[in-house]
Design an enzyme around this catalytic site. Structure first.
Site, PDB file in Angstrom:
ATOM      1  N   TYR A   1       0.864  -1.182   0.000  1.00 43.98           N
ATOM      2  CA  TYR A   1       0.000   0.000   0.000  1.00 43.98           C
ATOM      3  C   TYR A   1       0.892   1.221   0.000  1.00 43.98           C
ATOM      4  O   TYR A   1       1.878   1.283   0.749  1.00 43.98           O
ATOM      5  CB  TYR A   1      -0.899   0.006   1.251  1.00 43.98           C
ATOM      6  CG  TYR A   1      -1.714   1.274   1.377  1.00 43.98           C
ATOM      7  CD1 TYR A   1      -3.019   1.331   0.884  1.00 43.98           C
ATOM      8  CD2 TYR A   1      -1.176   2.417   1.967  1.00 43.98           C
ATOM      9  CE1 TYR A   1      -3.751   2.497   0.972  1.00 43.98           C
ATOM     10  CE2 TYR A   1      -1.907   3.589   2.053  1.00 43.98           C
ATOM     11  CZ  TYR A   1      -3.197   3.618   1.561  1.00 43.98           C
ATOM     12  OH  TYR A   1      -3.927   4.784   1.648  1.00 43.98           O
TER      13      TYR A   1
ATOM     14  N   GLU B   1      -3.290   7.699  -3.894  1.00 42.88           N
ATOM     15  CA  GLU B   1      -3.290   6.407  -3.220  1.00 42.88           C
ATOM     16  C   GLU B   1      -3.074   5.310  -4.253  1.00 42.88           C
ATOM     17  O   GLU B   1      -3.846   5.208  -5.213  1.00 42.88           O
ATOM     18  CB  GLU B   1      -4.619   6.187  -2.502  1.00 42.88           C
ATOM     19  CG  GLU B   1      -4.646   4.923  -1.668  1.00 42.88           C
ATOM     20  CD  GLU B   1      -6.008   4.711  -1.006  1.00 42.88           C
ATOM     21  OE1 GLU B   1      -7.011   4.570  -1.717  1.00 42.88           O
ATOM     22  OE2 GLU B   1      -6.044   4.698   0.241  1.00 42.88           O
TER      23      GLU B   1
END
Ligand code: GDP
Ligand code: MN
Length: 387
Positions: free
Chosen positions: A109, A197
């Site tokens: 992530y 993101e």
């Protein structure tokens, strides 16, 4: 302002960040892809909406034959995809991104965001890619790694090294990770992003760092610097009433209640919503018609308010400072006649020529209740909303 995944990835690519080869489709599967599907080559089909969580909701699928591909296209295109992020309404799928399938070794992530508390930029990473970061934060916070970068600075070699170690990036991949991070950071600054993101950021079987998914939000206040990006905004992804309000120059946000609010000034609009809640009701929207609201604006605003079928009463709260109250009252009356409103309207006017304004409303013989104070207006509106 949010971008679609395919738009975000185009930006990444222009900053030398690796993304899977792909093609965006909005109707049929191109022959070139059909040919591969007939030979059972695997692709990832990804519905484009302004929300994540698509994987778990059928919006992302691994497909290796023509039949499944055609089923996916006909199920998804034109439908509304609901994920845990955009309930209860979902968002329409008008485009599908078809990408080559990448063999994944590890899913990470990665995000960059602005932290208001420390007035800095945070690079946030985790070894737990592919899953929702909120879950990781709850279950195992020490799998989330952060580096803070002061405004005007860049991530240092030390910071990049720290993150790389925590993410267990191998020595062979370090340089690529560093390039990825620096390019992502450069993009974040140059395009005035408020969020980037990449989830998952993957390390492929052949040791490449690839952005498999990407969500980008641009800072609305900087959009004037990025016209092309601003113009690429997909209005189908926001509430239809909000889109129409935007076109009319109104500041409108749809909510879940039953009392439509028409107010001038954002502060007054917030105070109005507070008072409605305080009196036991729920606002159906936030609407700021602006300082110089004309009869046309008021009329347009009524139309937008009334297109919300939950609205049972409209509360108009206007302070006639720049505009005179008699002109506003004229505007309200002609708007009501023009739109043909059948539900009750509660009006609270204050400011220049307020007495003349009230008289105009009283003499209009329309279903208008004129209130003396804001709290009186809120109470009346709540009563009507429950009648
Ligand atoms: P989201 O659910 O809306 O965040 O959509 P994502 O783009 O993150 O896709 C969901 C999941 O699909 C990812 O976490 C991956 O596990 C998987 N996925 C997406 N693209 C690929 C790919 O090219 N190869 C493989 N093996 N899996 C993929
Ligand atoms: Mn994702």
């Amino acid at each position: 302002m949010n971008l679609h995944e395919y738009q975000s990835k185009k930006l990444l690519k222009s900053y030398q960040i690796d993304i899977p080869n792909g093609q965006i489709i909005s109707s049929q599967i191109p022959d070139s892809i059909k040919l591969h599907l007939k030979k059972n080559t695997a692709f990832v089909f990804k519905s484009q909406i302004h929300a994540g969580g698509r994987g778990k909701s059928g919006g992302v699928e691994l497909i290796n034959n023509l039949k499944d591909a055609e089923d996916f296209i006909s199920n998804q295109l034109g439908s509304k995809l609901k994920t845990y992020q955009n309930l209860p309404h979902g968002q329409p799928v008008n485009k599908i991104l078809v990408e080559e399938k990448i063999a994944i070794e590890r899913e990470l992530y990665f995000s960059i965001l602005i932290d208001r508390q420390t007035e800095s930029i945070i690079i946030l990473c985790s070894t737990e890619g592919g899953t929702e970061i909120e879950d990781t934060a709850k279950k195992n916070e020490n799998l989330i790694f952060k580096e803070y970068i002061s405004v005007g600075e860049f991530p240092t070699e030390q910071q990049i090294n720290n993150l790389s170690k925590k993410l267990k990036i191998s020595i062979e991949t370090y340089l690529e990770f560093k390039n990825f991070l620096q390019n992502a950071f450069k993009l974040f600054l140059e395009k005035d992003l408020s969020l980037m993101e990449v989830n998952p950021l993957i390390i492929s079987k052949n040791n490449k760092i690839v952005a498999l998914d990407c969500k980008i939000s641009l800072d609305d206040n900087a959009l004037f610097k990025h016209e092309t990006l601003r113009d690429s905004f997909d209005w189908s992804q926001v509430d239809e009433k909000e889109a129409e309000a935007h076109r009319a120059g109104l500041n409108y946000i749809a909510l879940e209640g039953t009392i439509g609010c028409m107010v001038n000034g954002a502060g007054l609009a917030m105070a109005t919503m507070d008072l409605i809640k305080h009196s036991g009701g729920l606002p159906a929207n936030f609407l700021d018609v602006g300082g110089g609201a004309s009869a046309e604006t008021v009329s347009k605003a009524f139309k937008i308010l009334l297109s919300d079928k939950n609205v049972r009463v409209v509360l108009v709260n206007i302070f006639g400072g720049i505009m005179r109250c008699d002109l506003i009252a004229d505007g309200i009356v002609s708007a009501i006649k023009d739109v043909g409103i059948k539900i009750p309207i509660v009006v609270r006017l204050e400011g220049t020529n307020v007495e003349i304004g009230k008289k105009i409303l009283d003499q209009s013989k329309l279903n208008i209740t004129s209130a003396d104070s804001l709290s009186d207006a809120a109470k009346q509106a709540v009563l009507f909303s429950k009648a």
